[in-house]
Design a protein around this motif. Structure first.
Motif, mmCIF file in Angstrom:
data_model
loop_
_atom_site.group_PDB
_atom_site.id
_atom_site.type_symbol
_atom_site.label_atom_id
_atom_site.label_comp_id
_atom_site.label_asym_id
_atom_site.label_seq_id
_atom_site.Cartn_x
_atom_site.Cartn_y
_atom_site.Cartn_z
ATOM 1 N N THR A 28 0.950 -1.421 0.097
ATOM 2 C CA THR A 28 0.008 0.126 0.006
ATOM 3 C C THR A 28 0.920 1.301 -0.047
ATOM 4 O O THR A 28 2.124 1.093 -0.092
ATOM 5 C CB THR A 28 -1.026 -0.041 1.197
ATOM 6 O OG1 THR A 28 -0.006 -0.053 2.456
ATOM 7 C CG2 THR A 28 -1.918 -1.215 1.199
ATOM 8 N N SER A 29 0.123 2.352 0.045
ATOM 9 C CA SER A 29 1.111 3.551 0.105
ATOM 10 C C SER A 29 0.592 4.666 0.927
ATOM 11 O O SER A 29 -0.727 4.567 1.306
ATOM 12 C CB SER A 29 1.080 4.081 -1.499
ATOM 13 O OG SER A 29 -0.186 4.644 -1.737
ATOM 14 N N SER A 30 1.134 5.795 0.992
ATOM 15 C CA SER A 30 0.553 6.912 1.796
ATOM 16 C C SER A 30 -0.621 7.491 1.316
ATOM 17 O O SER A 30 -1.184 8.446 1.983
ATOM 18 C CB SER A 30 1.697 7.880 2.112
ATOM 19 O OG SER A 30 1.999 8.489 0.860
ATOM 20 N N SER A 33 -6.705 5.041 0.441
ATOM 21 C CA SER A 33 -7.614 4.970 1.373
ATOM 22 C C SER A 33 -8.209 3.681 1.499
ATOM 23 O O SER A 33 -8.225 2.848 0.811
ATOM 24 C CB SER A 33 -8.721 6.015 0.659
ATOM 25 O OG SER A 33 -8.167 7.322 0.808
ATOM 26 N N TRP A 53 -5.415 7.851 4.455
ATOM 27 C CA TRP A 53 -4.083 6.873 5.083
ATOM 28 C C TRP A 53 -3.678 7.549 6.321
ATOM 29 O O TRP A 53 -3.353 6.713 7.216
ATOM 30 C CB TRP A 53 -3.059 7.063 4.153
ATOM 31 C CG TRP A 53 -1.664 6.439 4.558
ATOM 32 C CD1 TRP A 53 -0.746 7.216 5.399
ATOM 33 C CD2 TRP A 53 -1.279 5.441 4.547
ATOM 34 N NE1 TRP A 53 0.274 6.636 5.614
ATOM 35 C CE2 TRP A 53 0.225 5.455 5.249
ATOM 36 C CE3 TRP A 53 -1.506 3.984 4.134
ATOM 37 C CZ2 TRP A 53 0.881 4.253 5.461
ATOM 38 C CZ3 TRP A 53 -0.992 3.083 4.288
ATOM 39 C CH2 TRP A 53 0.337 3.193 4.832
ATOM 40 N N SER A 54 -3.571 8.967 6.447
ATOM 41 C CA SER A 54 -3.266 9.520 7.786
ATOM 42 C C SER A 54 -4.781 9.705 8.821
ATOM 43 O O SER A 54 -4.171 10.167 9.807
ATOM 44 C CB SER A 54 -2.756 10.863 7.564
ATOM 45 O OG SER A 54 -3.518 11.705 6.953
ATOM 46 N N ARG A 72 -8.251 3.378 11.545
ATOM 47 C CA ARG A 72 -7.274 2.505 10.839
ATOM 48 C C ARG A 72 -5.838 2.486 11.665
ATOM 49 O O ARG A 72 -5.442 3.364 12.453
ATOM 50 C CB ARG A 72 -7.046 2.919 9.551
ATOM 51 C CG ARG A 72 -6.187 4.125 9.436
ATOM 52 C CD ARG A 72 -6.212 4.608 7.904
ATOM 53 N NE ARG A 72 -5.471 3.642 6.977
ATOM 54 C CZ ARG A 72 -5.557 3.608 5.685
ATOM 55 N NH1 ARG A 72 -6.237 4.465 4.989
ATOM 56 N NH2 ARG A 72 -4.742 2.914 5.047
ATOM 57 N N ASP A 73 -5.118 1.506 11.932
ATOM 58 C CA ASP A 73 -3.844 1.122 12.117
ATOM 59 C C ASP A 73 -2.952 0.874 11.160
ATOM 60 O O ASP A 73 -2.884 -0.409 10.630
ATOM 61 C CB ASP A 73 -4.006 0.036 13.394
ATOM 62 C CG ASP A 73 -2.419 0.018 13.989
ATOM 63 O OD1 ASP A 73 -1.547 0.573 13.683
ATOM 64 O OD2 ASP A 73 -2.581 -0.464 15.312
ATOM 65 N N ASN A 74 -2.280 1.970 10.869
ATOM 66 C CA ASN A 74 -1.181 1.550 9.628
ATOM 67 C C ASN A 74 -0.157 0.606 9.940
ATOM 68 O O ASN A 74 0.517 0.187 9.082
ATOM 69 C CB ASN A 74 -0.707 2.797 9.212
ATOM 70 C CG ASN A 74 -1.777 3.511 8.184
ATOM 71 O OD1 ASN A 74 -2.766 2.969 7.735
ATOM 72 N ND2 ASN A 74 -1.571 5.176 8.451
ATOM 73 N N ASN A 77 -1.854 -2.559 9.452
ATOM 74 C CA ASN A 77 -2.386 -2.704 8.116
ATOM 75 C C ASN A 77 -3.904 -3.000 8.196
ATOM 76 O O ASN A 77 -4.264 -3.797 7.485
ATOM 77 C CB ASN A 77 -1.538 -3.510 7.365
ATOM 78 C CG ASN A 77 -0.497 -2.819 6.386
ATOM 79 O OD1 ASN A 77 -0.467 -1.751 6.280
ATOM 80 N ND2 ASN A 77 0.372 -3.619 5.865
ATOM 81 N N VAL A 79 -7.647 -1.669 9.140
ATOM 82 C CA VAL A 79 -9.072 -0.625 9.282
ATOM 83 C C VAL A 79 -9.938 -1.340 9.982
ATOM 84 O O VAL A 79 -10.353 -2.550 9.928
ATOM 85 C CB VAL A 79 -9.451 -0.135 8.179
ATOM 86 C CG1 VAL A 79 -9.983 -1.338 7.055
ATOM 87 C CG2 VAL A 79 -10.357 1.069 8.149
#
Length: 124
Positions: A28-30, A33, A53-54, A72-74, A77, A79
């Motif tokens: 995934t990337s910054s 969504s 993302w943020s 979400r908790d990046n 990974n 949501v």
């Protein structure tokens, strides 16, 4: 390629709470969504919530505002969709979606990846 796996669905009574999780694997990337949609039998897929993302952008469908919360908790990974004050009309298959958009879209088109869905049933 990104794979999404939902969990947490089940059968509950009206007024109860439930938390859905969606774990993403792959790149995934910054600007990625994540969103939740739902589909009841005989109805079109409905937007439930989305988060950027943020997490600075969060959007909700009108029917769930004030009752559902997306997060979400990046680092994991993952949501989440916290669903409170559930109603029988919330009964549906809930799908997790992910896509390379930075603005947490409310339409299905921008989401490239979809989970297999998890059933939520709310009895009256």
């Amino acid at each position: 390629q990104v794979q999404l796996v939902e969990s947490g669905g089940g059968l509950v009574q009206a007024g109860d709470s439930l938390r859905l999780s969606c774990a993403a694997s792959g790149r995934t990337s910054s600007s990625f969504s994540m969103g939740w949609f739902r589909q009841a039998p005989g109805k079109e897929r409905e937007f439930v919530g989305a988060v950027s993302w943020s997490a600075n952008i969060k959007r909700y469908g009108d029917s769930v505002k004030g009752r559902f919360t997306i997060s979400r908790d990046n680092a994991k990974n993952t949501v989440y969709l916290q669903m409170n004050s559930l109603k029988p009309e919330d009964t549906a298959v809930y799908f997790c979606a992910g896509g390379p958009s930075p603005i947490a879209p409310t339409q299905t088109g921008p989401y490239k990846y979809w989970g297999q869905g998890t059933q939520v049933t709310v009895s009256s």
